[in-house]
Enzyme design. Structure first.
Site, short mmCIF file in Angstrom:
data_model
loop_
_atom_site.label_atom_id
_atom_site.label_comp_id
_atom_site.label_asym_id
_atom_site.label_seq_id
_atom_site.Cartn_x
_atom_site.Cartn_y
_atom_site.Cartn_z
N CYS A 19 0.85 3.41 0.25
CA CYS A 19 1.27 3.94 1.55
C CYS A 19 1.70 2.72 2.36
O CYS A 19 2.03 1.69 1.78
CB CYS A 19 0.16 4.74 2.23
SG CYS A 19 -1.33 3.79 2.61
N LYS A 20 1.69 2.80 3.65
CA LYS A 20 2.16 1.67 4.46
C LYS A 20 1.36 0.40 4.19
O LYS A 20 1.91 -0.68 4.02
CB LYS A 20 2.07 2.05 5.94
CG LYS A 20 2.59 0.99 6.90
CD LYS A 20 2.51 1.50 8.33
CE LYS A 20 3.02 0.47 9.33
NZ LYS A 20 2.96 0.99 10.72
#
Length: 842
Positions: free
Chosen positions: A760-761
């Site tokens: 994810c980020k």
């Protein structure tokens, strides 16, 4: 109820929070790291609390109990039942059962160790269980010992549907490759760009227009090299942890380093040997250029826009497609690769001739013939012909000739051409106005003709040698001539070898200059923008490659004795599946565009396993080594001699091992809700559709070349073709946040012996939800976890497992960076338990 264990005065582990019962079963165990000073006389204290409110962790003390490690080890079935006492010690408030879990041990194995010795060996062998080796062979896996550091682990005891218990050990480790690979990549980038400047300088005279372009490109490359050198200097100064925390995404000096790269492993053991399993997931923040921002989108969008601008400016510069640019780099790579091989083998041929060694002469000639064939085919391309003509037209002589023709002065034209030819006689590229397109064919074919002359000479020399050996004691004059001729092998071959070398040099000189001219056009329309994209691509590729090498190393060592996997590895290559949880909204759509290009670029990476050259007493770190240039990198993975010998002959012979990366993304947060209702999710749909085709292509190749016997066996009896059908249907379905895509893709990856990645980020919060969910799904589907304990096990892993420790490592807070409103938009099983989330800097 909540439980906590401590040794002496130091808190060691939080076990779990169990609600809704006065007779709780705690699923989480307390563990001790390798080297921890724990002995038979060590006393462990257990404290039990009544938790009033989970989100604030409001609690009241119920009681505590203390026991000695030796008492537990010597007890029947290694289980103790002890009383819980309040602070005043007046009366017991309950009992607690303590068991010693034995992970990674053969239950039928007999041992003569005393309990104390067993305890020390168990604690010391943890690192061995992660790295899949026994404690007796510490030297064999020095690579893994040096690659994975700062290991955290948790142990769970979980009930199954058949009334038994299974032990699950969750482990998380940093990788030193987080910094090692980026430093190697920056060094390679610098070396390649310095060589590019040298090639531009050696391009020879160019007309004013092209010479100005060359000078501008040179200036920008010098600036880029300088910035890379500064970056490398800063990275070499860096010391501390082996990973880049999410809070350091904005540090310029660390932009080539992947965010929060970790190996996540789950090791399952039950009473049945068939249900044992090891499952690895590499967690990594989305490879993206955070420092450079996303105002103009990510790489995918910027590259598309830049290609359009290049086409529109073709009237000023020559437009070459991305495929042409890649081909030019491939030709240059082949030059750097094949030229030294040809030169060394011609020297070996002459050495064999000087030694009059027939066998060595035949072997050297065979190798030289194979390399020359590769060399000739490497330059058999229309791009080379067109580039040679384009370079000819860029010469001052061609421009001057055109100008002379325009003013219709044939006498001056003839004189000018003669001057130009005289001035450029040292350059192998023909500079005269009447360019002969067939000249390149003659030069190129001369290499093959020169080799044929050498082959004919060797055949004649060997034939003469055979004739001389069959002659009588008193040879005839003809035989004497043949014997005399056989003494002149070296003199016979030397001029032919020199001719071959000259032909090769001429082909290389022309081809290299033509390809450098093609690469010069790549920056033509907008040099600053071209090199900015160049750097951005370097950044995200470096991050992705660090993760890939980490995954390959652990996969190779885990499956080192799996002959089916090794056959699959060198026959069809290794499947690498990335799972993304990025939204298609705001900045994250730019990250998604960066990540998709980084994963595509991994297709150009190959691995090669080599034997480590170490003395018996040496214990050096066996780090992977990256070589090559952009678009053509090879990662050399070193193995100690004992392990190298178990590999198939194809791998030992240096066969390149290809990887096949695929990427599936489903956004799950509140920003994805906005994108689905008011924005655009087409990028996610396109990425998933494109990568489904790549995954299907890999499986088709597997079916054509191998049987399913190479694949691991799973308890779930769903056919892999059904999984492909399910994945296709879910990708085509217009369903919001369809996380079934991720579940099925991960299952296919495991079935096909692939490497799993989750991103994810920052690989901290959403990634933790996904990893723990995947682990519990595996426990239920493959190891018969009782359905009633699925959610409890999931909450337990998220509250007390390795992933909450990952949050602590990144932001110094044991909470996931979610709030209640955000979680309302999350799919049900991606929501953490109460008390584990809240405001936190991310």
């Amino acid at each position: 109820a909540g439980q906590q264990s401590s040794v002496g005065e130091k808190s060691k582990a939080r076990v779990a929070i169990v609600q809704g019962t006065r007779d709780p079963v705690f699923l989480t165990g307390a563990t001790f790291p390798p080297g921890y000073p724990i002995y038979e006389e060590t006393r462990v204290k257990l404290t039990v609390y009544d938790v009033k409110e989970k989100s604030q962790e409001t609690r009241s003390f119920l009681g505590s109990a203390t026991f000695a490690v030796g008492d537990l080890l010597k007890s029947e079935e290694q289980t103790l039942t002890i009383n819980l006492s309040p602070l005043d010690g007046s009366s017991k408030v309950g009992t607690i059962v303590v068991s010693n879990l034995k992970m990674g041990e053969n239950e039928n194995e007999e041992t003569d160790h005393t309990p104390g010795e067993v305890s020390r060996e168990k604690s010391a062998s943890f690192c061995g269980s992660l790295l899949h080796r026994t404690i007796n062979d510490p030297g064999d896996f020095s690579l893994l010992d040096s690659v994975f550091k700062n290991i955290i682990w948790k142990v769970y005891r979980l009930p199954t549907t058949n009334g038994r218990w299974l032990c699950a050990r969750e482990q998380m480790a940093e990788s030193t490759l987080s910094f090692l690979i980026p430093k190697q990549m920056i060094t390679l980038f610098i070396q390649e760009d310095i060589r590019r400047l040298q090639d531009l300088e050696e391009l020879g005279e160019l007309s004013a227009h092209w010479d100005t372009l060359r000078q501008n490109v040179t200036i920008h490359y010098q600036h880029m090299i300088s910035s890379y050198q500064e970056m490398l200097t800063e990275l070499n100064k860096f010391s501390g942890s082996s990973f880049k925390p999410s809070c350091s995404r904005g540090e310029k000096k660390l932009e080539f380093v992947p965010v929060n790269l970790h190996l996540q492993r789950m090791h399952i053991q039950s009473n049945s040997a068939q249900t044992d399993g090891i499952y690895d997931i590499v967690t990594i923040g989305a490879p993206a250029a955070h420092i450079r921002g996303f105002r103009n989108g990510g790489l995918r969008r910027q590259l598309y826009r830049f290609e359009g601008e290049k086409r529109n400016s073709a009237y000023q510069y020559i437009y070459y497609s991305p495929e042409d640019t890649t081909k030019a780099k491939e030709v240059i790579t082949n030059i750097y690769k094949l030229q030294p091989l040809m030169l060394s083998n011609t020297d070996l041929l002459l050495t064999a001739a000087r030694q009059h060694s027939s066998d060595n002469l035949k072997d050297s000639l065979k190798t030289l013939s194979e390399i020359t064939e590769q060399f000739v085919h490497a330059f058999e391309d229309q791009l080379l012909r067109s580039a040679l003509l384009a370079l000819h037209k860029a010469r001052p002589s061609y421009i001057n000739k055109r100008h002379s023709n325009l003013i219709h002065n044939p006498d001056d034209t003839e004189k000018q051409c003669e001057n130009n030819e005289r001035r450029s006689s040292k350059d192998s590229i023909p500079h005269h106005a009447e360019y002969d397109e067939e000249d390149w064919d003659r030069v190129w074919v001369n290499v093959g003709k020169s080799l044929n002359c050498i082959i004919a000479m060797v055949d004649r020399l060997l034939e003469q040698s055979d004739t001389a050996q069959k002659c009588e004691i008193e040879p005839s004059p003809v035989d004497q001539i043949a014997a005399s001729t056989s003494d002149d092998w070296y003199e016979g071959l030397y001029p032919l070898v020199v001719t071959l070398k000259d032909c090769v040099e001429e082909v290389i000189d022309r081809a290299k200059k033509a390809m450098v001219f093609v690469l010069l056009q790549d920056c033509g329309s907008n040099i600053p923008q071209a090199l900015a994209l160049h750097q951005r691509r370097d950044v995200v590729f470096s991050q992705a490659l660090a993760g890939l090498v980490c995954g390959f190393v652990i996969k190779l060592h885990t499956c080192l004795h799996d002959q089916g996997f090794l056959l699959q590895l060198h026959t069809v290559g290794l499947l690498v599946q990335f799972e993304g949880l990025l939204s298609t909204y705001s900045e994250e759509i730019g990250m998604l565009e960066d990540m998709s290009i980084a994963i595509i670029d991994l297709q150009k990476v190959a691995f090669k396993v080599i034997e480590a050259q170490l003395e018996e007493s040496a214990s050096a770190d066996l780090y992977p080594i990256v070589t090559g240039i952009r678009d053509f990198y090879t990662v050399e993975v070193q193995l100690p001699g004992k392990l190298f010998q178990v590999l198939p002959q194809e791998i030992k012979d240096g066969k390149l091992l290809r990887v096949h990366p695929v990427f599936f993304n489903i956004g799950i947060n509140e920003q994805q809700t906005l994108a689905e209702r008011f924005g655009d999710i087409s990028l996610q749909e396109i990425i998933n559709q494109e990568n489904f085709k790549l995954l299907s292509k890999y499986y088709k190749s597997f079916q054509e070349k191998l049987s399913s016997d190479c694949l691991p066996q799973f308890q779930t009896q769903i056919d892999i073709k059904e999984l492909f059908q399910s994945l296709s249907q879910n990708i085509q379905a217009r369903k919001r946040k369809n996380v079934e895509v991720l579940k099925v893709a991960a299952s296919i990856c495991r079935r096909l012996n692939g490497i799993r990645f989750t991103s994810c980020k920052s690989a901290k919060d959403r990634t933790s939800m996904s990893v723990t969910l995947e682990q519990c799904v595996i426990l239920q589907e493959e190891h018969s976890l009782h359905p009633d304990y699925f959610v409890r096990a999931l909450d337990c892993m998220r509250r007390e497992g390795c992933r909450i420790e990952n949050a602590q490592k990144n932001i110094n807070c044991r909470k996931y960076a979610f709030n209640t409103i955000q979680l309302m938009a999350f799919p049900k099983y991606y929501r953490p338990p109460d008390g584990t989330y809240g405001k936190a800097d991310t």
